[in-house]
Design a protein around this motif. Structure first.
Motif, PDB file in Angstrom:
ATOM      1  N   LEU A 235       0.824  -1.207   0.000  1.00  0.00           N
ATOM      2  CA  LEU A 235       0.000   0.000   0.000  1.00  0.00           C
ATOM      3  C   LEU A 235       0.861   1.260   0.000  1.00  0.00           C
ATOM      4  O   LEU A 235       0.504   2.272  -0.622  1.00  0.00           O
ATOM      5  CB  LEU A 235      -0.934  -0.005   1.214  1.00  0.00           C
ATOM      6  CG  LEU A 235      -2.080  -1.016   1.163  1.00  0.00           C
ATOM      7  CD1 LEU A 235      -2.816  -1.055   2.494  1.00  0.00           C
ATOM      8  CD2 LEU A 235      -3.045  -0.664   0.041  1.00  0.00           C
ATOM      9  N   GLN A 236       1.991   1.198   0.682  1.00  0.00           N
ATOM     10  CA  GLN A 236       2.906   2.334   0.693  1.00  0.00           C
ATOM     11  C   GLN A 236       3.429   2.619  -0.708  1.00  0.00           C
ATOM     12  O   GLN A 236       3.538   3.782  -1.119  1.00  0.00           O
ATOM     13  CB  GLN A 236       4.086   2.060   1.634  1.00  0.00           C
ATOM     14  CG  GLN A 236       3.750   2.130   3.118  1.00  0.00           C
ATOM     15  CD  GLN A 236       3.429   3.531   3.563  1.00  0.00           C
ATOM     16  OE1 GLN A 236       2.283   3.984   3.459  1.00  0.00           O
ATOM     17  NE2 GLN A 236       4.427   4.242   4.044  1.00  0.00           N
ATOM     18  N   GLU A 237       3.744   1.568  -1.437  1.00  0.00           N
ATOM     19  CA  GLU A 237       4.231   1.729  -2.809  1.00  0.00           C
ATOM     20  C   GLU A 237       3.136   2.307  -3.704  1.00  0.00           C
ATOM     21  O   GLU A 237       3.402   3.164  -4.555  1.00  0.00           O
ATOM     22  CB  GLU A 237       4.710   0.388  -3.353  1.00  0.00           C
ATOM     23  CG  GLU A 237       5.994  -0.119  -2.701  1.00  0.00           C
ATOM     24  CD  GLU A 237       6.390  -1.499  -3.182  1.00  0.00           C
ATOM     25  OE1 GLU A 237       5.723  -2.005  -4.108  1.00  0.00           O
ATOM     26  OE2 GLU A 237       7.358  -2.064  -2.640  1.00  0.00           O
ATOM     27  N   MET A 238       1.897   1.857  -3.506  1.00  0.00           N
ATOM     28  CA  MET A 238       0.776   2.406  -4.270  1.00  0.00           C
ATOM     29  C   MET A 238       0.609   3.887  -3.989  1.00  0.00           C
ATOM     30  O   MET A 238       0.396   4.693  -4.914  1.00  0.00           O
ATOM     31  CB  MET A 238      -0.524   1.657  -3.920  1.00  0.00           C
ATOM     32  CG  MET A 238      -0.666   0.295  -4.540  1.00  0.00           C
ATOM     33  SD  MET A 238      -2.307  -0.405  -4.214  1.00  0.00           S
ATOM     34  CE  MET A 238      -3.365   0.773  -5.050  1.00  0.00           C
ATOM     35  N   ALA A 239       0.709   4.250  -2.693  1.00  0.00           N
ATOM     36  CA  ALA A 239       0.551   5.659  -2.302  1.00  0.00           C
ATOM     37  C   ALA A 239       1.662   6.511  -2.903  1.00  0.00           C
ATOM     38  O   ALA A 239       1.422   7.634  -3.368  1.00  0.00           O
ATOM     39  CB  ALA A 239       0.540   5.780  -0.786  1.00  0.00           C
ATOM     40  N   ALA A 240       2.895   5.986  -2.903  1.00  0.00           N
ATOM     41  CA  ALA A 240       4.031   6.728  -3.452  1.00  0.00           C
ATOM     42  C   ALA A 240       3.843   6.961  -4.956  1.00  0.00           C
ATOM     43  O   ALA A 240       4.125   8.056  -5.474  1.00  0.00           O
ATOM     44  CB  ALA A 240       5.328   5.975  -3.191  1.00  0.00           C
ATOM     45  N   TYR A 274      -1.037  11.705   2.858  1.00  0.00           N
ATOM     46  CA  TYR A 274      -0.812  12.764   3.854  1.00  0.00           C
ATOM     47  C   TYR A 274       0.401  12.422   4.718  1.00  0.00           C
ATOM     48  O   TYR A 274       1.248  13.281   4.997  1.00  0.00           O
ATOM     49  CB  TYR A 274      -2.039  12.942   4.749  1.00  0.00           C
ATOM     50  CG  TYR A 274      -3.310  13.313   4.014  1.00  0.00           C
ATOM     51  CD1 TYR A 274      -3.271  14.052   2.835  1.00  0.00           C
ATOM     52  CD2 TYR A 274      -4.560  12.911   4.496  1.00  0.00           C
ATOM     53  CE1 TYR A 274      -4.445  14.374   2.158  1.00  0.00           C
ATOM     54  CE2 TYR A 274      -5.724  13.238   3.823  1.00  0.00           C
ATOM     55  CZ  TYR A 274      -5.659  13.963   2.654  1.00  0.00           C
ATOM     56  OH  TYR A 274      -6.815  14.285   1.993  1.00  0.00           O
ATOM     57  N   ARG A 275       0.467  11.180   5.142  1.00  0.00           N
ATOM     58  CA  ARG A 275       1.600  10.745   5.964  1.00  0.00           C
ATOM     59  C   ARG A 275       2.900  10.782   5.148  1.00  0.00           C
ATOM     60  O   ARG A 275       3.958  11.158   5.667  1.00  0.00           O
ATOM     61  CB  ARG A 275       1.357   9.318   6.483  1.00  0.00           C
ATOM     62  CG  ARG A 275       0.263   9.223   7.538  1.00  0.00           C
ATOM     63  CD  ARG A 275      -0.127   7.771   7.815  1.00  0.00           C
ATOM     64  NE  ARG A 275       0.989   6.992   8.305  1.00  0.00           N
ATOM     65  CZ  ARG A 275       1.360   6.913   9.570  1.00  0.00           C
ATOM     66  NH1 ARG A 275       0.704   7.598  10.489  1.00  0.00           N
ATOM     67  NH2 ARG A 275       2.382   6.167   9.937  1.00  0.00           N
ATOM     68  N   PHE A 276       2.800  10.407   3.889  1.00  0.00           N
ATOM     69  CA  PHE A 276       3.961  10.416   2.994  1.00  0.00           C
ATOM     70  C   PHE A 276       4.509  11.842   2.851  1.00  0.00           C
ATOM     71  O   PHE A 276       5.723  12.070   2.933  1.00  0.00           O
ATOM     72  CB  PHE A 276       3.525   9.859   1.634  1.00  0.00           C
ATOM     73  CG  PHE A 276       4.633   9.684   0.641  1.00  0.00           C
ATOM     74  CD1 PHE A 276       5.488   8.588   0.710  1.00  0.00           C
ATOM     75  CD2 PHE A 276       4.830  10.607  -0.377  1.00  0.00           C
ATOM     76  CE1 PHE A 276       6.514   8.419  -0.210  1.00  0.00           C
ATOM     77  CE2 PHE A 276       5.843  10.446  -1.303  1.00  0.00           C
ATOM     78  CZ  PHE A 276       6.687   9.348  -1.218  1.00  0.00           C
TER      79      PHE A 276
END
Length: 467
Positions: A235-240, A274-276
């Motif tokens: 999910l982090q990769e998707m968000a990035a 937002y966190r990113f």
């Protein structure tokens, strides 16, 4: 255990580009086993190793434990670094929790050593049982997938690159290894006292779960954390990737994203972005809480250009037409040597970043605002002149709608204001030094507007717009 330790390091590439390794060693079985294991493989991995120890002076035997670790490190030919702090005294002085303050002091010490001596990595001796405790503790705290992922084999905290080489081992394996190697570790008696949340989980919750539900609960939870971590990383990769599609501009202090694009994303991706962004501006996620994410979402729901909200670590979020802007406000200590007299209907420039403005209006022209940067008072109730000052010990305010007074310190803690920011906040007080406004958090109930109010004083905290 040696072979398993070596395989874990190689499999997870823990020592990539590492020539100088700092070990955090308390003298307990976990860190002592880690020290012994690294000493076995220092030549194979071509490592220069040093040992760091912090004596918190919490127990009578702590000085002897520090000497024990020093002697053991020197016996192995490792450099040794020691820091002694009077934690009980600091806890009273700072009114902080022992766990949080001790952790902060340790990592400040480790970072200082690493920066001065050019160490590449810090090794911590958390093991599989610690992993299970951490996951459960984060679950009880309401953590998301990041927290439920637990401890990672490799991570970075406040600029320190950290490895956890013992995550594949349980406590029994470590104790057996210490016995086999005749290491004679020191045991912290406070680990048996249920005065900390982690100790309660370790000493009460897990024994009950293992007896009544699943004797292998710690291993199951630790194993599950790996699955959660994999999904979280996905999910982090998707968000990035999505961030790269919606970002308009990016600098060290300011990031602008497309407002219309972000609001059409799934909430899961929104929150991760937002966190990113916060992490990009702040270099870590310290002090960012779910409440801050809620504040951003509330701001977006209004969809009014010019509106903004302060989240944490001096970062502000604003809507500007088709853009959502995140920026780090100009650093300012806001530290005043004396009170500043505040004449009504004038503007006071605090610094290049913000100012206070005031206005007196008739009650017929007044309407309530939900903007936390605006406050309104019954003008006739105020003891003039007004002053700006920093907070001081013992400050209290009677918050709007409350029957009694509340300490300013407690309000700031409730609002999750970082400790280093609390003394920088400015308060507005009357001629008798009574607090009328703690912007942007609370206004005083004593000066509230009622049906008898004739004149209204409006105060605004304004942040200067950035290019």
């Amino acid at each position: 255990m040696e072979a398993k330790f070596r395989d874990y390091i190689i499999k997870n590439n823990l020592l990539k580009d590492c020539k100088k390794l700092l070990l955090a060693v308390s003298g307990g079985p976990d860190s002592l086993a880690m020290l012994e294991l690294f000493s076995e493989y220092k030549e194979e991995f071509d490592l220069k190793i040093a040992v760091a120890h912090v004596d918190h002076k919490l127990r009578e035997e702590s000085a002897a434990e520090a000497e024990f670790v020093k002697a053991y490190a020197q016996k192995k030919g490792f450099d040794f670094f020691l820091k002694q702090v009077n934690l009980p005294e600091l806890i009273k002085k700072n009114n902080s929790s022992a766990e949080a303050l001790a952790r902060e002091l340790r990592f400040d010490f480790f970072k200082e050593i690493i920066q001065k001596n050019n160490y590449d990595l810090l090794a911590l001796a958390h093991h599989r049982d610690d992993q299970a405790e951490t996951v459960l503790l984060n679950l009880f705290r309401g953590s998301g997938l990041q927290g439920l992922s637990g401890i990672q084999s490799k991570t970075e905290l406040n600029g320190i690159k950290i490895i956890h080489p013992l995550l594949e081992f349980n406590k029994e394996e470590i104790l057996a290894y210490c016995k086999q190697k005749k290491l004679e570790p020191r045991f912290d008696s406070t680990n048996q006292e249920n005065i900390y949340s982690r100790n309660i989980i370790r000493n009460e919750i897990f024994p009950l779960v293992e007896k009544k539900i699943n004797y292998n609960a710690r291993e199951v939870i630790a194993r599950s954390s790996k699955l959660v971590a994999a999904e979280n990383n996905f999910l982090q990769e998707m968000a990035a990737k999505k961030y790269e599609q919606i970002v308009k501009s990016e600098t060290d202090n300011k990031i602008v994203i497309d407002f219309n694009e972000i609001i059409n994303l799934d909430q899961v991706l929104q929150r991760r972005i937002y966190r990113f962004i916060y992490n990009k501006l702040n270099s870590n996620l310290d002090d960012l809480y779910l409440d801050h994410i809620f504040e951003i979402e509330k701001l977006i729901q209004n969809q009014k250009t010019g509106r903004g909200v302060d989240i944490a670590s001096g970062i502000r979020v604003e809507i500007s037409y088709s853009s959502l802007i995140f920026f780090k406000k100009t650093n300012s200590t806001n530290k005043l040597n004396n009170k500043i007299k505040f004449e009504v209907e004038e503007t006071i420039e605090i610094d290049n970043n913000c100012s206070f403005v005031s206005q007196i209006i008739d009650i017929d022209d007044f309407s309530f605002s939900t903007d936390s940067l605006t406050a309104a008072f019954d003008y006739q109730k105020l003891q003039l002149p007004l002053f700006l000052r920093n907070r001081k010990a013992g400050d209290k305010i009677k918050p709007l709608g409350m029957a009694g007074h509340k300490k300013v310190k407690d309000i700031l803690i409730d609002q999750k204001v970082p400790k280093q920011k609390r003394d920088q906040l400015l308060l507005i007080v009357d001629a008798e030094d009574n607090i009328i406004w703690l912007p942007p958090y609370k206004i005083s109930d004593i000066y509230k507007i009622t049906r008898e109010t004739d004149k209204v004083l409006i105060l605004k905290l304004k942040y200067n717009e950035e290019d």
